[in-house]
Each structure stands twice: as structure tokens, then as C-alpha cells.
Design an enzyme around this catalytic site. Sequence first.
Site, short mmCIF file in Angstrom:
data_model
loop_
_atom_site.label_atom_id
_atom_site.label_comp_id
_atom_site.label_asym_id
_atom_site.label_seq_id
_atom_site.Cartn_x
_atom_site.Cartn_y
_atom_site.Cartn_z
N ILE A 124 -11.49 9.41 -21.19
CA ILE A 124 -10.63 8.26 -20.35
C ILE A 124 -10.17 8.39 -19.15
O ILE A 124 -9.83 9.58 -18.87
CB ILE A 124 -9.18 8.07 -21.18
CG1 ILE A 124 -9.53 7.90 -22.73
CG2 ILE A 124 -8.61 6.73 -20.58
CD1 ILE A 124 -8.16 7.98 -23.54
N HIS A 125 -10.62 7.79 -18.03
CA HIS A 125 -10.23 8.11 -16.71
C HIS A 125 -10.02 6.98 -15.92
O HIS A 125 -9.61 7.25 -14.82
CB HIS A 125 -11.48 9.18 -16.19
CG HIS A 125 -12.53 8.28 -15.77
ND1 HIS A 125 -13.53 8.19 -16.55
CD2 HIS A 125 -13.02 7.94 -14.35
CE1 HIS A 125 -14.49 7.44 -15.90
NE2 HIS A 125 -14.10 7.14 -14.49
#
Length: 373
Positions: A218-219
Amino acid sequence: MMKIVTIIGARPQFVKAAVVSRALDFFAERHRNKQINEVIVHTGQHYDTNMSDIFFAEMQIPKPHYNLHMGGGYHGVMTGQMLAKIEEILLEEKPDVVLVYGDTNSTIAGALAAVKLHIPVAHVESGLRSFNMRMPEEVNRILTDRISSWLFCPTKKAVNNLQGEGFMRKEMTGKYLIENVGDVMYDAALFYKDIAQPSETLSNVLKEVNYKFYLATIHRAENTDDMVRLKNIIKALECISRNIPVILPLHPRTRNIIQQYNIQLDNIKVIDPVGYFDMITLLEQCQGVLTDSGGVQKEAYFFCKPCITLRDETEWVELVEHGYNVLVGADYDKILQAQKESSAKQLDFSIKLYGDGTAGDKIIQKIVEVVLK
């Protein structure tokens, strides 16, 4: 003699550039009468302490000739500073071609600096579209395509996107040359999977989960900067991890946001960001992938793993069309349903969506044909 200036700034771009640099070396060896020089410029957009001498040596990546240390800051400030510095380098080096990759601020800065100096631009990963103009990457890739001379596409869909926008295939007469060369990241996956060895730290993690797990990343700001979306995603990963471990290499920025809002990560196996070799190991060993990364979606396919994409759209639509990838956004129920269905799917990964692993060779061959003809 031909000189190429390669502009890169993010870690994935180093891997992509390494593919083309190797192809350039092979071409030079086969054609000793053709002198070709490559000058690599690292903008420093993504600073990474793992970008050490060992990293370059292990991955056989050429060291940059210039490092501009331009990481951090707002998009406009960063891009403007890069543009000014790259222009100075181009005036000094006087290249025949400027080569840029993907959709970062480094990409558009390099392309703008070159085109203002009337230097042809070759754009690798051209023609990709998410059709979401709120994404900085979408703006960068559209503008870079418009001012590039060589448009090297990873898929037929990317070619169709360009043609739909009015690009036409023409020889180098101030117009555009569109080529579906395949994906350089597929070249990289084929090359590095045979030499990649996991770190001791990752080996210990894999033993802890008994080599059975889902890989999550997740970024993207659309998820990390929206608390409703982020909490939904984490909640779903927590639920999945009750039945099968979820390994989450967590970017420091995302980790800080999660800590700031006191979001609990009780069951998820959180680890520090990993290098490319460790990522290859995770992809080879995992049961499936949950990600909001564009590159990881493709890499899941390269390593024959189903992918659940935590976004509302994707540039890699062919993965969705063939069932390798499912778009779920940040919907808790959709994430759980997709994971349940993916564990029962039998997917045929024999279809070659991203070329034959020779994209780098094709890129160099096409550039050389024009510049050294």
C-alpha cells in the site's frame, strides 16, 4: 558515435534502465564499428539508502554519472528544479537522444528539458492510461508522450490508446514512431529471477509464516491520504490474515500515517520495505497479491500469481480482461470476496501479454536504426 542520456529517478526506473543498458552493451559488442555512449542521470527523486554500491553490483546496474539529489518537495518545485539541472547536463553532454521511463516527475522533467533543446525523446512505457487525471502519474505520462519522438509501448492496448489520441506511426520526421516492443519489466523479471537470493531477514520471515502467505503493498496517496479507504483496506487485510498470513512491506510514509491515526495492525506481518531481490522472492513464494502498485500488478502476472488491485482503475487493463487481476478499490467486502475467489481460481498464465522478454533489444535496435543509419 551516438550518445544517449538516460534520465531516471525512482527505484523501478533503475531496474528498467538496467535492461536497456544491458541491451545497449550487447549491441555494442555485436557491432564493434558502432560507438555508443550512455550517460545516466539520477535525479534523486526517490532517495533510498539501499541504493548503495552493493545494490548496483548485485543487480548489475550501471552507476549514474550524475546524481542531482532532488528528492522531496511539492510536485511543481521538484519538477522545476529537475528541469533546470537536467538542462545544464544536456547542454554539456549534447546527446543524440534522451531516454525516459514511465510516469514520474523525473520522466516529464527529462522530456521537457530535452524537447526545449530540440533533442529527440524516447519514452519507454508509452501509451499507458488510467484515465484518472487526479493522478500525477497520469498527467506526467500524457505530457511525456505528447512531446516524445519514440513511443515504446509495452502492450497493444497502449498502442491503441496513442492512436485513439491522434498519434500516428511515422518515421522520424518530427513526428512519432510508435512501437509495441513489450515490457522491459518482463525482461528484468526473466533476468533477475535466476540470480536473486533472499536476504537473511526475509528468509527468517518466510520461515515464520511457513512459506504460505499473501503479499500486500500500500503506498498510493489515493489510499494512504484517505482515512476511510486506508482503514477499509487494513481491516480487510486483518481479516484475511486470520486464515492465511499477510506480509506487508510498509513504506515509512504509510507507516507514519497508520501510527498517526492509531490504526491497528494486529495480525498482519509488517516488515520494512524490501529490495528487488527480496520482492522477487516474495512474489515467487506467495499465494497471491493485494496491491495498489502499478508495477507489482504486472510482476504478480510475471510470477503467475493472482492479483487483487486496491484501486478503482488500472493502466494494465489486459490483466483485468484476462482475469489475472481484479479491481476492488478500497471496498472491504469486495476485497474479501476477491481473495476468496482468487484462492479457488485456476488461471492459465501461458498467454504472453507483455512480449517475449526482448523489449530492451528492440528499443536499442530501433533507436540505432534511426540515429546511426
